[in-house]
Design an enzyme around this catalytic site. Structure first.
Site, short mmCIF file in Angstrom:
data_model
loop_
_atom_site.label_atom_id
_atom_site.label_comp_id
_atom_site.label_asym_id
_atom_site.label_seq_id
_atom_site.Cartn_x
_atom_site.Cartn_y
_atom_site.Cartn_z
N GLU A 57 -10.21 -9.27 7.37
CA GLU A 57 -8.98 -9.42 6.61
C GLU A 57 -8.72 -8.12 5.86
O GLU A 57 -9.58 -7.66 5.11
CB GLU A 57 -9.07 -10.60 5.64
CG GLU A 57 -9.31 -11.94 6.32
CD GLU A 57 -10.78 -12.28 6.57
OE1 GLU A 57 -11.65 -11.73 5.87
OE2 GLU A 57 -11.05 -13.08 7.47
N LYS B 214 -15.30 -0.47 2.62
CA LYS B 214 -15.73 0.92 2.44
C LYS B 214 -14.92 1.59 1.34
O LYS B 214 -13.73 1.37 1.20
CB LYS B 214 -15.58 1.69 3.75
CG LYS B 214 -16.54 1.17 4.82
CD LYS B 214 -16.50 2.00 6.06
CE LYS B 214 -17.05 3.38 5.89
NZ LYS B 214 -18.47 3.48 5.55
N SER B 215 -15.57 2.47 0.59
CA SER B 215 -14.91 3.14 -0.53
C SER B 215 -13.76 4.02 -0.07
O SER B 215 -12.77 4.18 -0.78
CB SER B 215 -15.92 3.95 -1.34
OG SER B 215 -16.51 4.96 -0.56
N GLN C 149 -16.75 -16.77 18.50
CA GLN C 149 -15.37 -16.28 18.56
C GLN C 149 -15.34 -14.88 19.16
O GLN C 149 -16.24 -14.08 18.96
CB GLN C 149 -14.72 -16.29 17.18
CG GLN C 149 -15.32 -15.31 16.19
CD GLN C 149 -14.71 -15.45 14.80
OE1 GLN C 149 -13.90 -16.33 14.53
NE2 GLN C 149 -15.11 -14.58 13.90
N ALA D 231 -10.96 1.60 0.04
CA ALA D 231 -10.74 1.01 -1.29
C ALA D 231 -10.03 1.99 -2.22
O ALA D 231 -9.16 1.61 -3.00
CB ALA D 231 -12.06 0.55 -1.89
N ARG D 232 -10.37 3.27 -2.11
CA ARG D 232 -9.75 4.30 -2.96
C ARG D 232 -8.31 4.58 -2.56
O ARG D 232 -7.60 5.28 -3.26
CB ARG D 232 -10.59 5.57 -2.91
CG ARG D 232 -11.95 5.37 -3.56
CD ARG D 232 -12.88 6.53 -3.31
NE ARG D 232 -14.24 6.12 -3.64
CZ ARG D 232 -15.14 6.93 -4.15
NH1 ARG D 232 -14.86 8.18 -4.40
NH2 ARG D 232 -16.35 6.48 -4.41
#
Length: 186
Positions: free
Chosen positions: A133, A107-108, A176, A111-112
């Protein structure tokens, strides 16, 4: 191969249990958004984390992974140390159709902030929680909020069915639950 829209995702989740639990709305006020979107589904990160540590002076070896590489944490907010890495899992459990591959993108919002999320593709026939991860690329500690959005899943339907699904080949991460550490088939 076509990208699937919200109406298809909703139908598959409600009628075929492709995503459980499933949130029909996109929730975004006061939280990192999650739930159904126009052409995807924003998944939530659970409360369990495995944070990488160098306390035990181990080496990370994907062929011989040892639990001493990580420390377990459970809570509503996980602090990922600077330039470090953590594993988590989705709240959602997925059951992928035999002719659909899913791709997951970070998601931005994260990320930002220098937080990079990686998830390998959900193969046709895969079933299970998704291990996430999380990489903190910044020189500062970073917060990850449990029970909120972490990434978006895009569903791609193949033009034809594959010969062998992940379930057929008895994939090593099939069914899993929880956070699954690296496995090598022997």
């Amino acid at each position: 191969m076509g990208l699937k829209a919200d109406n298809w995702i909703r139908k598959m989740a409600l009628e075929h249990k492709m995503i459980e639990p499933f949130c029909e709305a996109n929730i975004g006020k006061g939280v990192v958004s999650y739930g159904l979107s126009s052409y995807g589904y924003d998944i939530c990160v659970g409360r369990e984390f495995k944070i990488f540590t160098n306390v035990n002076s181990t080496v990370v070896d994907p062929k011989n992974f040892v639990e001493e590489n990580v420390v377990d944490f459970e809570g509503d907010v996980c602090i990922v140390p600077a330039n470090s890495f953590a594993l988590a899992r989705t709240i959602e459990y997925f059951k992928m159709p035999d002719d659909v591959l899913a791709i997951c993108l970070g998601k931005s919002t994260y990320a930002r902030c220098g937080i990079i999320v990686n998830v390998t593709p959900f193969e046709p026939g895969f079933e299970g929680h998704i291990t996430i991860e999380i990489s903190n690329t910044t020189p500062l500690p970073a917060k990850i909020y449990a029970n909120e959005g972490i990434a978006q899943v895009l569903f791609l339907q193949g033009d034809e069915k594959c010969d062998t699904t992940y379930k057929d080949k008895k994939g090593k991460y099939q069914a899993q639950t929880g956070i699954t550490l690296p496995r090598i088939l022997k």
